[in-house]
Design a protein around this motif. Structure first.
Motif, PDB file in Angstrom:
ATOM      1  N   VAL A  44      33.404  38.519  48.523  1.00  0.00           N
ATOM      2  CA  VAL A  44      32.508  39.625  48.793  1.00  0.00           C
ATOM      3  C   VAL A  44      32.310  39.705  50.304  1.00  0.00           C
ATOM      4  O   VAL A  44      31.862  38.738  50.929  1.00  0.00           O
ATOM      5  CB  VAL A  44      31.147  39.439  48.084  1.00  0.00           C
ATOM      6  N   ILE A  45      32.669  40.828  50.910  1.00  0.00           N
ATOM      7  CA  ILE A  45      32.512  41.018  52.352  1.00  0.00           C
ATOM      8  C   ILE A  45      31.159  41.654  52.657  1.00  0.00           C
ATOM      9  O   ILE A  45      30.434  41.195  53.527  1.00  0.00           O
ATOM     10  CB  ILE A  45      33.651  41.892  52.920  1.00  0.00           C
ATOM     11  N   GLU A  46      30.838  42.728  51.927  1.00  0.00           N
ATOM     12  CA  GLU A  46      29.558  43.427  52.084  1.00  0.00           C
ATOM     13  C   GLU A  46      29.023  43.761  50.711  1.00  0.00           C
ATOM     14  O   GLU A  46      29.777  44.106  49.817  1.00  0.00           O
ATOM     15  CB  GLU A  46      29.712  44.744  52.845  1.00  0.00           C
ATOM     16  N   ALA A  47      27.700  43.691  50.570  1.00  0.00           N
ATOM     17  CA  ALA A  47      27.053  44.109  49.334  1.00  0.00           C
ATOM     18  C   ALA A  47      25.722  44.750  49.710  1.00  0.00           C
ATOM     19  O   ALA A  47      24.832  44.072  50.210  1.00  0.00           O
ATOM     20  CB  ALA A  47      26.838  42.931  48.402  1.00  0.00           C
ATOM     21  N   GLU A  48      25.639  46.049  49.486  1.00  0.00           N
ATOM     22  CA  GLU A  48      24.426  46.809  49.760  1.00  0.00           C
ATOM     23  C   GLU A  48      24.051  47.575  48.492  1.00  0.00           C
ATOM     24  O   GLU A  48      24.252  48.786  48.401  1.00  0.00           O
ATOM     25  CB  GLU A  48      24.653  47.783  50.915  1.00  0.00           C
ATOM     26  N   PRO A  49      23.525  46.852  47.478  1.00  0.00           N
ATOM     27  CA  PRO A  49      23.189  47.515  46.214  1.00  0.00           C
ATOM     28  C   PRO A  49      22.162  48.617  46.433  1.00  0.00           C
ATOM     29  O   PRO A  49      21.263  48.437  47.228  1.00  0.00           O
ATOM     30  CB  PRO A  49      22.599  46.398  45.359  1.00  0.00           C
ATOM     31  N   PRO A  50      22.288  49.736  45.780  1.00  0.00           N
ATOM     32  CA  PRO A  50      23.354  50.081  44.838  1.00  0.00           C
ATOM     33  C   PRO A  50      24.439  50.940  45.464  1.00  0.00           C
ATOM     34  O   PRO A  50      25.209  51.556  44.747  1.00  0.00           O
ATOM     35  CB  PRO A  50      22.595  50.870  43.772  1.00  0.00           C
ATOM     36  N   ALA A  51      24.518  51.003  46.798  1.00  0.00           N
ATOM     37  CA  ALA A  51      25.353  52.015  47.447  1.00  0.00           C
ATOM     38  C   ALA A  51      26.745  51.567  47.866  1.00  0.00           C
ATOM     39  O   ALA A  51      27.656  52.382  47.895  1.00  0.00           O
ATOM     40  CB  ALA A  51      24.621  52.563  48.679  1.00  0.00           C
ATOM     41  N   ARG A  52      26.951  50.305  48.210  1.00  0.00           N
ATOM     42  CA  ARG A  52      28.223  49.924  48.818  1.00  0.00           C
ATOM     43  C   ARG A  52      28.573  48.484  48.447  1.00  0.00           C
ATOM     44  O   ARG A  52      27.737  47.598  48.496  1.00  0.00           O
ATOM     45  CB  ARG A  52      28.107  50.063  50.335  1.00  0.00           C
ATOM     46  N   LEU A  53      29.853  48.294  48.106  1.00  0.00           N
ATOM     47  CA  LEU A  53      30.380  46.968  47.841  1.00  0.00           C
ATOM     48  C   LEU A  53      31.770  46.902  48.462  1.00  0.00           C
ATOM     49  O   LEU A  53      32.599  47.790  48.218  1.00  0.00           O
ATOM     50  CB  LEU A  53      30.462  46.704  46.332  1.00  0.00           C
ATOM     51  N   VAL A  54      32.022  45.874  49.270  1.00  0.00           N
ATOM     52  CA  VAL A  54      33.329  45.676  49.890  1.00  0.00           C
ATOM     53  C   VAL A  54      33.793  44.266  49.536  1.00  0.00           C
ATOM     54  O   VAL A  54      33.063  43.297  49.759  1.00  0.00           O
ATOM     55  CB  VAL A  54      33.271  45.847  51.427  1.00  0.00           C
ATOM     56  N   VAL A  55      35.006  44.162  48.973  1.00  0.00           N
ATOM     57  CA  VAL A  55      35.562  42.873  48.573  1.00  0.00           C
ATOM     58  C   VAL A  55      37.012  42.762  49.031  1.00  0.00           C
ATOM     59  O   VAL A  55      37.700  43.771  49.184  1.00  0.00           O
ATOM     60  CB  VAL A  55      35.508  42.679  47.032  1.00  0.00           C
ATOM     61  N   THR A  56      37.466  41.526  49.226  1.00  0.00           N
ATOM     62  CA  THR A  56      38.902  41.323  49.393  1.00  0.00           C
ATOM     63  C   THR A  56      39.514  41.305  47.996  1.00  0.00           C
ATOM     64  O   THR A  56      38.836  41.054  46.997  1.00  0.00           O
ATOM     65  CB  THR A  56      39.230  40.013  50.139  1.00  0.00           C
ATOM     66  N   PHE A  57      40.823  41.589  47.918  1.00  0.00           N
ATOM     67  CA  PHE A  57      41.520  41.759  46.648  1.00  0.00           C
ATOM     68  C   PHE A  57      42.847  41.028  46.770  1.00  0.00           C
ATOM     69  O   PHE A  57      43.724  41.442  47.530  1.00  0.00           O
ATOM     70  CB  PHE A  57      41.737  43.260  46.430  1.00  0.00           C
ATOM     71  N   ASP A  58      42.981  39.912  46.057  1.00  0.00           N
ATOM     72  CA  ASP A  58      44.197  39.103  46.127  1.00  0.00           C
ATOM     73  C   ASP A  58      44.751  38.927  44.720  1.00  0.00           C
ATOM     74  O   ASP A  58      44.208  38.180  43.916  1.00  0.00           O
ATOM     75  CB  ASP A  58      43.896  37.749  46.760  1.00  0.00           C
ATOM     76  N   ASP A  59      45.840  39.639  44.431  1.00  0.00           N
ATOM     77  CA  ASP A  59      46.451  39.541  43.105  1.00  0.00           C
ATOM     78  C   ASP A  59      47.631  38.577  43.098  1.00  0.00           C
ATOM     79  O   ASP A  59      48.352  38.483  42.114  1.00  0.00           O
ATOM     80  CB  ASP A  59      46.882  40.914  42.595  1.00  0.00           C
ATOM     81  N   ALA A  60      47.812  37.838  44.183  1.00  0.00           N
ATOM     82  CA  ALA A  60      48.917  36.882  44.267  1.00  0.00           C
ATOM     83  C   ALA A  60      48.433  35.582  44.905  1.00  0.00           C
ATOM     84  O   ALA A  60      49.101  35.013  45.759  1.00  0.00           O
ATOM     85  CB  ALA A  60      50.075  37.476  45.065  1.00  0.00           C
ATOM     86  N   ALA A  61      47.253  35.138  44.492  1.00  0.00           N
ATOM     87  CA  ALA A  61      46.700  33.899  45.061  1.00  0.00           C
ATOM     88  C   ALA A  61      47.654  32.737  44.820  1.00  0.00           C
ATOM     89  O   ALA A  61      48.207  32.592  43.735  1.00  0.00           O
ATOM     90  CB  ALA A  61      45.343  33.601  44.443  1.00  0.00           C
ATOM     91  N   GLY A  62      47.871  31.952  45.834  1.00  0.00           N
ATOM     92  CA  GLY A  62      48.746  30.799  45.730  1.00  0.00           C
ATOM     93  C   GLY A  62      50.219  31.122  45.870  1.00  0.00           C
ATOM     94  O   GLY A  62      51.061  30.232  45.791  1.00  0.00           O
ATOM     95  N   ALA A  63      50.565  32.381  46.064  1.00  0.00           N
ATOM     96  CA  ALA A  63      51.967  32.767  46.207  1.00  0.00           C
ATOM     97  C   ALA A  63      52.519  32.247  47.532  1.00  0.00           C
ATOM     98  O   ALA A  63      51.799  32.113  48.508  1.00  0.00           O
ATOM     99  CB  ALA A  63      52.117  34.278  46.140  1.00  0.00           C
ATOM    100  N   GLU A  64      53.786  31.964  47.529  1.00  0.00           N
ATOM    101  CA  GLU A  64      54.475  31.546  48.755  1.00  0.00           C
ATOM    102  C   GLU A  64      55.508  32.596  49.100  1.00  0.00           C
ATOM    103  O   GLU A  64      56.285  32.987  48.242  1.00  0.00           O
ATOM    104  CB  GLU A  64      55.148  30.184  48.558  1.00  0.00           C
ATOM    105  N   PRO A  65      55.585  33.110  50.299  1.00  0.00           N
ATOM    106  CA  PRO A  65      54.649  32.795  51.374  1.00  0.00           C
ATOM    107  C   PRO A  65      53.304  33.487  51.130  1.00  0.00           C
ATOM    108  O   PRO A  65      53.227  34.523  50.456  1.00  0.00           O
ATOM    109  CB  PRO A  65      55.328  33.367  52.616  1.00  0.00           C
ATOM    110  N   ALA A  66      52.259  32.887  51.679  1.00  0.00           N
ATOM    111  CA  ALA A  66      50.920  33.445  51.530  1.00  0.00           C
ATOM    112  C   ALA A  66      50.852  34.808  52.210  1.00  0.00           C
ATOM    113  O   ALA A  66      51.563  35.066  53.183  1.00  0.00           O
ATOM    114  CB  ALA A  66      49.896  32.498  52.146  1.00  0.00           C
ATOM    115  N   ARG A  67      50.023  35.678  51.692  1.00  0.00           N
ATOM    116  CA  ARG A  67      49.837  36.979  52.321  1.00  0.00           C
ATOM    117  C   ARG A  67      48.344  37.257  52.429  1.00  0.00           C
ATOM    118  O   ARG A  67      47.539  36.714  51.674  1.00  0.00           O
ATOM    119  CB  ARG A  67      50.539  38.078  51.539  1.00  0.00           C
TER     120      ARG A  67
END
Length: 177
Positions: A44-67
């Motif tokens: 979670v990068i930012e959370a301003e309930p109820p108006a704004r939520l910013v998150v990182t999104f990693d669908d390849a955690a642990g993949a090599e090479p890392a991204r």
């Protein structure tokens, strides 16, 4: 971390978004089919309930090479008699992720809109449509494809959802939980 599955999120997204939603906290996009598989992780990068939520999104955690993880912003705004949800997914690492979210994200707000306005999700999860039938024109001609990543700059996918008769806080709770 709140490990409880929130039924509404599971109904329209097929996943539970699990976190305590404080900046710096981890979050998980956990399947709601009973398998408990985590398809996406992030922070979670930012959370301003109820108006704004910013998150990182990693669908390849642990993949090599890392991204580097991409970033998703949920912005919820009252707009006259409606509530507007804008989802922006940016800093996409490659064409594969761009193509995947170009086909996946449209189904999430479509299902949410149906749930909020009718009380029911769509009869078929839009993101589960067979790739051969998705984005295909009805008239003869070439199949429509997601646009390629730009040669320069950040890749961005943006989806907007406007709904009537839904409270601002209700949409915020549905996105987070």
């Amino acid at each position: 971390m709140d490990l409880g599955v929130r039924p509404l999120t599971a109904r329209y997204w097929g996943h539970a978004n699990v976190s305590d939603w404080r900046p710096g906290s981890p979050w998980e996009h956990r399947r709601a089919d009973g398998s408990d598989v985590v398809d996406v992780i992030g922070e979670v990068i930012e959370a301003e309930p109820p108006a704004r939520l910013v998150v990182t999104f990693d669908d390849a955690a642990g993949a090599e090479p890392a991204r580097q993880a991409s970033v998703v912003t949920f912005l919820i705004e009252p707009h006259q008699d409606i509530v507007r949800l804008t989802v922006t997914h940016e800093d996409l690492p490659n064409q594969e992720m761009h193509d995947g979210i170009a086909q996946g994200w449209p189904g999430v707000p479509a299902n949410l809109k149906s749930l909020l306005e009718t009380g029911e999700v769509l009869p078929q999860a839009p993101w589960e449509m067979h790739p051969g039938t998705r984005l295909t024109p009805t008239a003869p001609g070439p199949a429509l494809r997601p646009a390629p990543l730009p040669a320069r700059g950040r890749a961005v996918q943006r989806r907007r959802l406007d709904v009537q008769r839904a409270s601002w806080a209700s949409i915020s709770a549905l996105v987070r939980g």
